[in-house]
Design a protein around this motif. Structure first.
Motif, mmCIF file in Angstrom:
data_model
loop_
_atom_site.group_PDB
_atom_site.id
_atom_site.type_symbol
_atom_site.label_atom_id
_atom_site.label_comp_id
_atom_site.label_asym_id
_atom_site.label_seq_id
_atom_site.Cartn_x
_atom_site.Cartn_y
_atom_site.Cartn_z
ATOM 1 N N GLU A 61 -8.612 -72.883 34.918
ATOM 2 C CA GLU A 61 -7.778 -71.821 34.375
ATOM 3 C C GLU A 61 -7.936 -70.491 35.097
ATOM 4 O O GLU A 61 -6.998 -69.696 35.151
ATOM 5 N N ARG A 62 -9.104 -70.205 35.648
ATOM 6 C CA ARG A 62 -9.377 -68.894 36.220
ATOM 7 C C ARG A 62 -9.663 -68.983 37.713
ATOM 8 O O ARG A 62 -10.096 -70.026 38.214
ATOM 9 N N ALA A 63 -9.422 -67.869 38.386
ATOM 10 C CA ALA A 63 -9.728 -67.785 39.811
ATOM 11 C C ALA A 63 -10.368 -66.433 40.103
ATOM 12 O O ALA A 63 -10.135 -65.446 39.406
ATOM 13 N N LEU A 64 -11.182 -66.419 41.143
ATOM 14 C CA LEU A 64 -11.854 -65.200 41.593
ATOM 15 C C LEU A 64 -10.980 -64.501 42.628
ATOM 16 O O LEU A 64 -10.473 -65.144 43.556
ATOM 17 N N VAL A 157 -10.946 -61.176 38.448
ATOM 18 C CA VAL A 157 -10.579 -62.499 37.956
ATOM 19 C C VAL A 157 -9.089 -62.501 37.629
ATOM 20 O O VAL A 157 -8.518 -61.471 37.270
ATOM 21 N N VAL A 158 -8.450 -63.663 37.791
ATOM 22 C CA VAL A 158 -7.035 -63.794 37.486
ATOM 23 C C VAL A 158 -6.781 -65.143 36.830
ATOM 24 O O VAL A 158 -7.470 -66.131 37.126
ATOM 25 N N ASP A 159 -5.826 -65.177 35.920
ATOM 26 C CA ASP A 159 -5.357 -66.416 35.307
ATOM 27 C C ASP A 159 -4.538 -67.162 36.357
ATOM 28 O O ASP A 159 -3.527 -66.655 36.850
ATOM 29 N N ARG A 160 -4.963 -68.355 36.719
ATOM 30 C CA ARG A 160 -4.301 -69.103 37.793
ATOM 31 C C ARG A 160 -2.823 -69.332 37.508
ATOM 32 O O ARG A 160 -1.994 -69.307 38.422
ATOM 33 N N ALA A 161 -2.461 -69.539 36.264
ATOM 34 C CA ALA A 161 -1.074 -69.835 35.913
ATOM 35 C C ALA A 161 -0.198 -68.582 35.910
ATOM 36 O O ALA A 161 1.029 -68.691 35.862
ATOM 37 N N ARG A 162 -0.822 -67.399 35.958
ATOM 38 C CA ARG A 162 -0.046 -66.146 35.860
ATOM 39 C C ARG A 162 -0.269 -65.241 37.064
ATOM 40 O O ARG A 162 0.041 -64.060 37.025
#
Length: 332
Positions: A61-64, A157-162
């Protein structure tokens, strides 16, 4: 520190001192994306068209998000320069739709020319803006150098889907710009004359946090921030990565007070002229005059976001269309 002209110690100023965009393309074009056996999945890097930051998967769900940005003094006030440099570095995370978590300082200082007390003011300005963003600042790296340089390396951090990215613009999308242009020409005037432009300082120190959050909430998935390559340069990068044409309405683009006068009076940086030279072969200007072209190519420092989508309170300055003869079209 009264009477200090910090910009006199630098050959360039702010993001206008970036390497020319054409040369930068050639410099990084042949670099490999990563090791043969990477420890984590790279979601965005050089292959994405030159996005604002590298993005590495943390989990499903998350990415750096990781980035670094630094430059020479853009204003004479050291505290303001620190604030501007920090806001500019944090912007790379916001441009991806992310949230900054932690930053470290990057500092080069001509210690035989400038007192360390001035450097302390620069660091204080950076810290204050990072704290405004709820981002930790812990240490960093410093060296002695021939001219002052300051910036930050930031992790978020970022929400991968957004996540927002350069290559996700599609025909039919409106283009929104979240800050007025003109910091480049006003900073050039400031460096030459010492005249202070509070409106430019206010724009450069303003975080892109709220605009980024509004974009993510609106479902926008394509965008970038507008910095040293100017609106035209960053629009071209968006068009190139997405395989579309970006059409800009020159009359809809907002400018800071005094920007047009600064161009007419000749306060145009070399970085701005190089931007225009780079994008001109890929742009249909349809008779737009030189003054407007220079303003659209003006090398911004800590500029706003260019978004393929619409958010409340910010002007629509163009649209994304199907790929045509040129990557960028400017309407008068």
């Amino acid at each position: 520190m009264e009477g200090l002209r910090l910009t006199e110690y630098a050959g360039g100023g702010g993001c206008a001192c970036k390497l020319p965009p054409g040369e930068l393309d050639g410099l990084v074009g042949g670099l490999a994306e990563g090791p043969a056996r990477p420890a984590a999945e790279l979601l965005l890097g050089l292959a994405g068209g030159g996005d604002d930051a590298a993005v590495v998967a943390l989990d499903g769900e998350r990415a750096l998000v990781t980035t670094a940005d630094f430059f020479t003094p853009v204003v004479n006030d050291p505290y303001d320069w620190g604030r501007i440099a920090a806001a500019n570095a944090l912007s790379d995370v916001y441009a991806m739709g992310g949230t900054p978590w932690a930053a470290v300082n990057l500092l080069a200082w001509p210690r035989d020319l400038l007192p360390m007390e001035v450097a302390a003011e620069v660091l204080r300005g950076g810290r204050d803006v990072a704290h405004e963003a709820a981002c930790h600042v812990s240490g960093g790296h410093s060296v002695t150098g021939p001219e002052p340089l300051y910036g930050m390396s930031v992790v978020g951090v970022v929400d991968r889907a957004r996540m927002m990215r350069l290559d996700a613009a599609r025909p039919g999308m409106p283009l929104t710009l979240t800050k007025p242009l003109g910091t480049g020409v006003l900073n050039a005037r400031h460096k030459s004359t010492g005249e202070v432009f509070e409106q430019a300082v206010a724009s450069m120190t303003a975080l892109n946090r709220d605009a980024s959050g509004a974009a993510v909430a609106a479902g926008i998935r394509a965008g970038t921030d507008v910095t040293g390559f100017g609106l035209l340069g960053h629009a071209y990068k968006l068009a190139r990565a997405s395989g579309v044409t970006v059409t800009l309405d020159a009359g809809a683009v907002p400018y800071l007070p005094g920007a047009r006068e600064a161009v007419r009076d000749g306060f145009v940086s070399g970085g701005t002229r190089r931007n225009l030279e780079w994008v001109a072969p890929h742009t249909d200007f349809a008779g737009v005059p030189e003054e407007a072209r220079l303003l659209l190519a003006d090398a911004q420092t800590s500029g706003g976001l260019l978004l393929a989508g619409e958010i409340p309170g910010h002007p629509v300055v163009g649209e994304v269309t199907a790929a045509g003869p040129t990557a960028v079209v400017v309407r008068g």
